[in-house]
Design a protein around this motif. Structure first.
Motif, PDB file in Angstrom:
ATOM      1  N   ALA A 334      -4.956   2.641  -3.089  1.00 16.78           N
ATOM      2  CA  ALA A 334      -5.927   3.127  -2.091  1.00 16.78           C
ATOM      3  C   ALA A 334      -7.262   2.455  -2.324  1.00 16.78           C
ATOM      4  O   ALA A 334      -8.190   3.068  -2.868  1.00 16.78           O
ATOM      5  CB  ALA A 334      -6.058   4.646  -2.164  1.00 16.78           C
ATOM      6  N   ASP A 336      -9.688   1.904  -0.517  1.00 19.33           N
ATOM      7  CA  ASP A 336     -10.829   2.563   0.115  1.00 19.33           C
ATOM      8  C   ASP A 336     -11.116   3.929  -0.478  1.00 19.33           C
ATOM      9  O   ASP A 336     -11.953   4.673   0.044  1.00 19.33           O
ATOM     10  CB  ASP A 336     -10.614   2.699   1.622  1.00 19.33           C
ATOM     11  CG  ASP A 336      -9.239   3.227   1.979  1.00 19.33           C
ATOM     12  OD1 ASP A 336      -8.463   3.511   1.049  1.00 19.33           O
ATOM     13  OD2 ASP A 336      -8.959   3.368   3.179  1.00 19.33           O
ATOM     14  N   GLY A 340     -11.006   7.156   2.077  1.00 21.86           N
ATOM     15  CA  GLY A 340      -9.982   6.547   2.922  1.00 21.86           C
ATOM     16  C   GLY A 340      -8.726   7.390   2.991  1.00 21.86           C
ATOM     17  O   GLY A 340      -8.108   7.527   4.065  1.00 21.86           O
ATOM     18  N   LEU A 341      -8.329   7.969   1.853  1.00 23.68           N
ATOM     19  CA  LEU A 341      -7.158   8.847   1.864  1.00 23.68           C
ATOM     20  C   LEU A 341      -7.383  10.050   2.766  1.00 23.68           C
ATOM     21  O   LEU A 341      -6.493  10.446   3.536  1.00 23.68           O
ATOM     22  CB  LEU A 341      -6.844   9.300   0.437  1.00 23.68           C
ATOM     23  CG  LEU A 341      -6.274   8.246  -0.514  1.00 23.68           C
ATOM     24  CD1 LEU A 341      -6.131   8.835  -1.913  1.00 23.68           C
ATOM     25  CD2 LEU A 341      -4.933   7.743  -0.017  1.00 23.68           C
ATOM     26  N   ARG A 343      -9.439  10.274   5.295  1.00 25.20           N
ATOM     27  CA  ARG A 343      -9.499   9.852   6.695  1.00 25.20           C
ATOM     28  C   ARG A 343      -8.109   9.617   7.269  1.00 25.20           C
ATOM     29  O   ARG A 343      -7.807  10.040   8.398  1.00 25.20           O
ATOM     30  CB  ARG A 343     -10.343   8.592   6.814  1.00 25.20           C
ATOM     31  CG  ARG A 343     -10.571   8.146   8.250  1.00 25.20           C
ATOM     32  CD  ARG A 343     -11.407   6.883   8.346  1.00 25.20           C
ATOM     33  NE  ARG A 343     -10.749   5.756   7.711  1.00 25.20           N
ATOM     34  CZ  ARG A 343     -11.180   5.191   6.583  1.00 25.20           C
ATOM     35  NH1 ARG A 343     -12.238   5.657   5.963  1.00 25.20           N
ATOM     36  NH2 ARG A 343     -10.535   4.157   6.068  1.00 25.20           N
ATOM     37  N   ARG A 344      -7.243   8.988   6.489  1.00 27.58           N
ATOM     38  CA  ARG A 344      -5.884   8.754   6.982  1.00 27.58           C
ATOM     39  C   ARG A 344      -5.118  10.060   7.130  1.00 27.58           C
ATOM     40  O   ARG A 344      -4.355  10.238   8.087  1.00 27.58           O
ATOM     41  CB  ARG A 344      -5.152   7.803   6.037  1.00 27.58           C
ATOM     42  CG  ARG A 344      -5.642   6.366   6.131  1.00 27.58           C
ATOM     43  CD  ARG A 344      -4.699   5.414   5.428  1.00 27.58           C
ATOM     44  NE  ARG A 344      -4.695   5.647   3.994  1.00 27.58           N
ATOM     45  CZ  ARG A 344      -5.525   5.075   3.137  1.00 27.58           C
ATOM     46  NH1 ARG A 344      -6.471   4.248   3.588  1.00 27.58           N
ATOM     47  NH2 ARG A 344      -5.447   5.311   1.849  1.00 27.58           N
ATOM     48  N   ARG A 346      -6.447  12.976   7.790  1.00 27.04           N
ATOM     49  CA  ARG A 346      -6.999  13.655   8.959  1.00 27.04           C
ATOM     50  C   ARG A 346      -6.473  13.044  10.249  1.00 27.04           C
ATOM     51  O   ARG A 346      -6.122  13.776  11.191  1.00 27.04           O
ATOM     52  CB  ARG A 346      -8.523  13.582   8.922  1.00 27.04           C
ATOM     53  CG  ARG A 346      -9.192  14.359  10.031  1.00 27.04           C
ATOM     54  CD  ARG A 346     -10.710  14.319   9.906  1.00 27.04           C
ATOM     55  NE  ARG A 346     -11.246  12.973   9.999  1.00 27.04           N
ATOM     56  CZ  ARG A 346     -11.800  12.306   9.003  1.00 27.04           C
ATOM     57  NH1 ARG A 346     -11.889  12.860   7.801  1.00 27.04           N
ATOM     58  NH2 ARG A 346     -12.279  11.085   9.168  1.00 27.04           N
ATOM     59  N   ASP A 347      -6.382  11.730  10.302  1.00 29.86           N
ATOM     60  CA  ASP A 347      -5.844  11.088  11.509  1.00 29.86           C
ATOM     61  C   ASP A 347      -4.373  11.443  11.717  1.00 29.86           C
ATOM     62  O   ASP A 347      -3.942  11.680  12.849  1.00 29.86           O
ATOM     63  CB  ASP A 347      -6.015   9.571  11.408  1.00 29.86           C
ATOM     64  CG  ASP A 347      -7.480   9.156  11.422  1.00 29.86           C
ATOM     65  OD1 ASP A 347      -8.320   9.976  11.848  1.00 29.86           O
ATOM     66  OD2 ASP A 347      -7.784   8.032  10.971  1.00 29.86           O
ATOM     67  N   ARG A 348      -3.620  11.499  10.618  1.00 34.04           N
ATOM     68  CA  ARG A 348      -2.208  11.857  10.751  1.00 34.04           C
ATOM     69  C   ARG A 348      -2.042  13.298  11.225  1.00 34.04           C
ATOM     70  O   ARG A 348      -1.193  13.595  12.078  1.00 34.04           O
ATOM     71  CB  ARG A 348      -1.505  11.652   9.407  1.00 34.04           C
ATOM     72  CG  ARG A 348       0.010  11.735   9.485  1.00 34.04           C
ATOM     73  CD  ARG A 348       0.644  11.459   8.131  1.00 34.04           C
ATOM     74  NE  ARG A 348       0.359  10.100   7.692  1.00 34.04           N
ATOM     75  CZ  ARG A 348      -0.388   9.804   6.639  1.00 34.04           C
ATOM     76  NH1 ARG A 348      -0.950  10.764   5.921  1.00 34.04           N
ATOM     77  NH2 ARG A 348      -0.587   8.546   6.290  1.00 34.04           N
TER      78      ARG A 348
END
Length: 380
Positions: A334, A336, A340-341, A343-344, A346-348
């Motif tokens: 990871a 980022d 970054g974890l 954010r990904r 949350r998007d999922r």
């Protein structure tokens, strides 16, 4: 479209208000140990945000962050204490931050012309030089034993345990009072840093990080923006030093060494380079982990309580091993960081909550081909 944007802004304001209310509740329910962890984490987050702006956004490596934190901590202690000018503590806080910025400004010509590992080595010299000055300038720093930190006083309200104060039936000591001061300083750091990242200078710093040649072609003054990033980062570090001094109530030279600079680099790497939220998450992780392991050392396997026999792994060393392993895992899987974890994830989660419903469009079947015309058969 405007209704959607308005709804999004309303949701963000509601989220910020909810977070602010939740952060104001711990002094009413938690004991002094947990409040100290929060105070140290907020101070570390302020310094980590400054380093994230310098290293993550501007792309400059610095190993001297501990020096500027020490300037802020000792600057406040000397300005408000005796021996010292004995200034009002409310005035000593901004002056200490300005002192850290001035120290960064004096070093900024080097930061404007040197980059990469060479800048890291140059800033590393600041840590050793600063530690030597803290030990030898006893009239200002108190030498090896350090100095007691004068409590902050604002408008007759003192952030100390000198006078009794009870709020909603809860006695407010130094930790409870400093909690709200730390929240205010951290909120100031959060919003100013995010505003800087979204402004034109922030975009110029990001362009410098990606490609100096392209940034120079677009009209960005490379040396000036590098120097400015170093000064701003130093001021954030000075503010973190002031809050640390108030939380510790005593400053000693050994705390502001190379290990502290490495800890701050670990914070921004684990949290995510160039992100204010990531720097905050990394600061909380790196700061709280050794304190928690120290408290619960007798309940953890392979970790010895402080003061145990030689050869055993103490909680502080075990915590460093753990976030050292965390750095390796972040760099491998990871890059980022925690930001970054999150954010990904949350998007999922958002995609799962709003599934795209595709309706099959039934096209009308084409008409059957017309039968070939045949000549009419005449019956006999």
């Amino acid at each position: 479209m405007s209704d959607r944007i308005r709804a999004l802004l309303t949701r963000r304001r509601a989220t910020l208000l909810t977070v602010a209310v939740l952060l104001c509740l711990p002094p009413f329910y938690l004991d002094a140990f947990w409040l100290r962890i929060g105070l140290f984490s907020m101070a570390a987050a302020i310094g980590a945000v400054g380093l994230a702006l310098l290293s993550g956004t501007a792309g400059q490596l610095s190993l001297g962050h501990a020096f500027f934190i020490a300037v802020g901590a000792y600057g406040y202690t000397w300005l408000a204490g005796d021996p010292g000018p004995g200034l009002p503590t409310a005035l000593a806080v901004p002056l200490a931050v300005l002192m850290a910025g001035l120290a960064g400004g004096l070093f900024s010509p080097v930061a404007g012309r040197v980059k990469g590992i060479y800048l890291g080595i140059a800033t590393l010299a600041l840590v050793f030089l600063g530690h030597h000055v803290l030990l030898t300038a006893e009239s200002v720093t108190g030498g090896f034993n350090g100095r007691s930190v004068p409590p902050l006083s604002l408008g007759g309200f003192t952030f100390d345990t000198g006078d009794e104060l009870t709020v909603l039936g809860v006695p407010f000591g130094a930790e409870e009072r400093l909690w709200f001061l730390g929240l205010a300083l951290f909120a100031l750091t959060w919003f100013t840093a995010r505003g800087l990242l979204r402004s034109r200078p922030g975009r110029a710093l990001a362009a410098l990080r990606d490609s100096e040649t392209a940034a120079a072609v677009m009209g960005v003054d490379v040396a000036r923006h590098r120097s400015a990033a170093f000064v701003v980062s130093s001021m954030y570090a000075g503010l973190a030093g002031v809050l640390l001094a108030l939380a510790f109530r005593r400053v000693v030279p050994d705390y502001f060494g190379l290990v502290l600079s490495v800890d701050y680099l670990a914070m921004i790497v684990i949290g995510g380079l160039g992100s204010v939220a990531g720097a905050t998450a990394g600061a909380v992780f790196v700061t709280a982990l050794p304190l928690l392991m120290t408290r619960y050392a007798d309940q953890l396997p392979l970790v010895a309580a402080p003061g145990s026999a030689e050869g055993a792994v103490g909680p502080t060393e075990a915590a460093r091993y753990l976030y050292g392993a965390a750095i390796v895992l972040v760099l491998l899987y990871a890059p980022d960081g925690l930001h970054g974890l999150a954010r990904r994830a949350r998007d999922r989660l958002r995609r799962r909550r709003t599934p795209t419903t595709t309706q099959d469009t039934v096209l009308p079947s084409p008409p059957p081909p017309a039968a070939a015309a045949r000549p009419k058969e005449h019956t006999p």
